[in-house]
Write a protein that holds these residues in place. Sequence first.
Motif, PDB file in Angstrom:
ATOM      1  N   HIS A  79       0.830  -1.121  -0.091  1.00 23.18           N
ATOM      2  CA  HIS A  79       0.005   0.055   0.091  1.00 23.18           C
ATOM      3  C   HIS A  79       0.894   1.294  -0.059  1.00 23.18           C
ATOM      4  N   SER A  84      -7.334   1.147   6.248  1.00 22.01           N
ATOM      5  CA  SER A  84      -7.914   0.115   5.440  1.00 22.01           C
ATOM      6  C   SER A  84      -8.693  -0.420   6.296  1.00 22.01           C
ATOM      7  N   GLY A 135      -8.536  -3.300   7.920  1.00 19.38           N
ATOM      8  CA  GLY A 135      -7.738  -3.759   8.976  1.00 19.38           C
ATOM      9  C   GLY A 135      -6.790  -2.944   9.880  1.00 19.38           C
ATOM     10  N   GLY A 163     -11.665   1.659   8.426  1.00 20.49           N
ATOM     11  CA  GLY A 163     -12.303   1.096   7.420  1.00 20.49           C
ATOM     12  C   GLY A 163     -13.429   0.336   7.961  1.00 20.49           C
ATOM     13  N   GLU A 164     -12.863  -0.325   9.136  1.00 21.52           N
ATOM     14  CA  GLU A 164     -13.904  -1.164  10.008  1.00 21.52           C
ATOM     15  C   GLU A 164     -14.995  -0.424  10.506  1.00 21.52           C
ATOM     16  N   GLY A 176     -18.592  -0.635   3.650  1.00 18.31           N
ATOM     17  CA  GLY A 176     -19.337   0.475   3.866  1.00 18.31           C
ATOM     18  C   GLY A 176     -18.845   1.814   3.146  1.00 18.31           C
ATOM     19  N   PRO A 228     -17.643   3.382   0.421  1.00 17.15           N
ATOM     20  CA  PRO A 228     -17.818   4.219  -0.469  1.00 17.15           C
ATOM     21  C   PRO A 228     -19.411   4.739  -0.402  1.00 17.15           C
ATOM     22  N   GLY A 250      -3.786   2.273   1.306  1.00 15.33           N
ATOM     23  CA  GLY A 250      -4.927   1.618   1.864  1.00 15.33           C
ATOM     24  C   GLY A 250      -6.376   1.879   1.412  1.00 15.33           C
ATOM     25  N   VAL A 252      -9.158   2.994   2.617  1.00 11.00           N
ATOM     26  CA  VAL A 252      -9.884   4.261   2.921  1.00 11.00           C
ATOM     27  C   VAL A 252      -9.181   5.365   2.298  1.00 11.00           C
TER      28      VAL A 252
END
Length: 391
Positions: free
Chosen positions: A159, A188, A190, A215-216, A231, A233, A323, A325
């Motif tokens: 990344h 990202s 994770g 991201g989570e 979720g 986008p 990543g 996000v």
Amino acid sequence: MKILAIETSCDETAISVIEASGKINDTHFEICGNKILSQIALHQKYGGVYPSLAKREHAKNLVPVLTETLKESNLLNQESSVLDIPVLKELEALLTREPELFKQLTLFFNTYKAPKIDAIAVTYGPGLEPALWVGINFAKALADIWKVKIIPVNHMEGHIFAGLLKKTKKNVSDITNIDFPILALLVSGGHTELALMKKWSEYKIIGSTQDDAVGEAFDKVARILGLPYPGGPEISRLAQEARDKNLKLEQKLPRPMINSDNLNFSFSGLKTAVLYLTQKINLNTTNKKKIAREFEDAAVEVLIEKTIQAIKIHSIKTLVIGGGVSANIRLRKNLTERIRDDFPKVALSIPENSLTTDNAIMIGVAGYYNSLYKEKKLCEDIIAEGHLTLS
Ligand code: KG4
Ligand code: ZN
């Protein structure tokens, strides 16, 4: 150096062929072929990624994706030859857990001759271990039959390299004249971490999330709002609609740890605040948009403030983001403006949109750098490391 790169750490089966040249910090990459098969539609039904399902899909799709990539790279040469029995036995032993992949690969080897490549780069962590193992075993099988070396690659390093690539023309990108120290903001599904690089291949994690990755949090908030996976986008789209229509939540959501005296993050409280809020208000379309906007603003504000603190503390010369996000438009825009206004001497490197999510180009590029500065690892020593870190 022609590198075939393989990425299977999560829910994308990705293979690329790149031609890399040049020395460290003056490198040139030609993308000969690049394919990504996303499993998102499949995982959407379950609202998240299931490791055993992801593994099965990779095993099913690796040979077709390889064939497509080699075809695009003009490296698919038909020549019927049959594998020797001992070689076949070795292959079968390597792929005992992936019988379908063994069958497909045997047919592939019996149909096509070895392509002219110099190395195979493969992601060995972090990620879902069953998914990583399929990619690693596949890489080992190819390396064994084609007699080429394997370069194991850290997905997060991939990344970072995706962010450092500068496109110069179609299918050509360079990495040149990068000034140190580099700060990488890795965001990202994770990971949420700030990595400091004082020189190539030396990473120090100077900040990371204490609970959920950003991201989570996007994915969990999306689920609370009844939006599909992934979720990020979706939230971003609703947030933009709210801005366009001037819809704004009356109350503010928290900006966790924004004023803490360290570079760490926390996103689980922000997600919980959204959950409580949705229990108090009518979750109609307008309110969903307002919540998406306020949540995105909160998450992006925290990411940017912590990054700025790190830039000041470590006298950063290059800032790179990477990543899933890093595809977020709000983050890209606000960060670009802030750096331009307050830190004009800091070079900001943002990945091309197509390289923000998981892909194999970044694995090939990181693999090339690894081959320049790291000692060769023996094939049999390469194992999946789900919790692999950068430092
Ligand atoms: O790097 P990635 O493709 O896979 C992991 O290694 O996790 O990142 C996936 C994450 C998901 O959580 C997804 O919701 C998020 O990246 N994401 C976004 C956007 N696009 C993807 N988050 C916010 N805004 C986006 N536009
Ligand atoms: Zn990733």
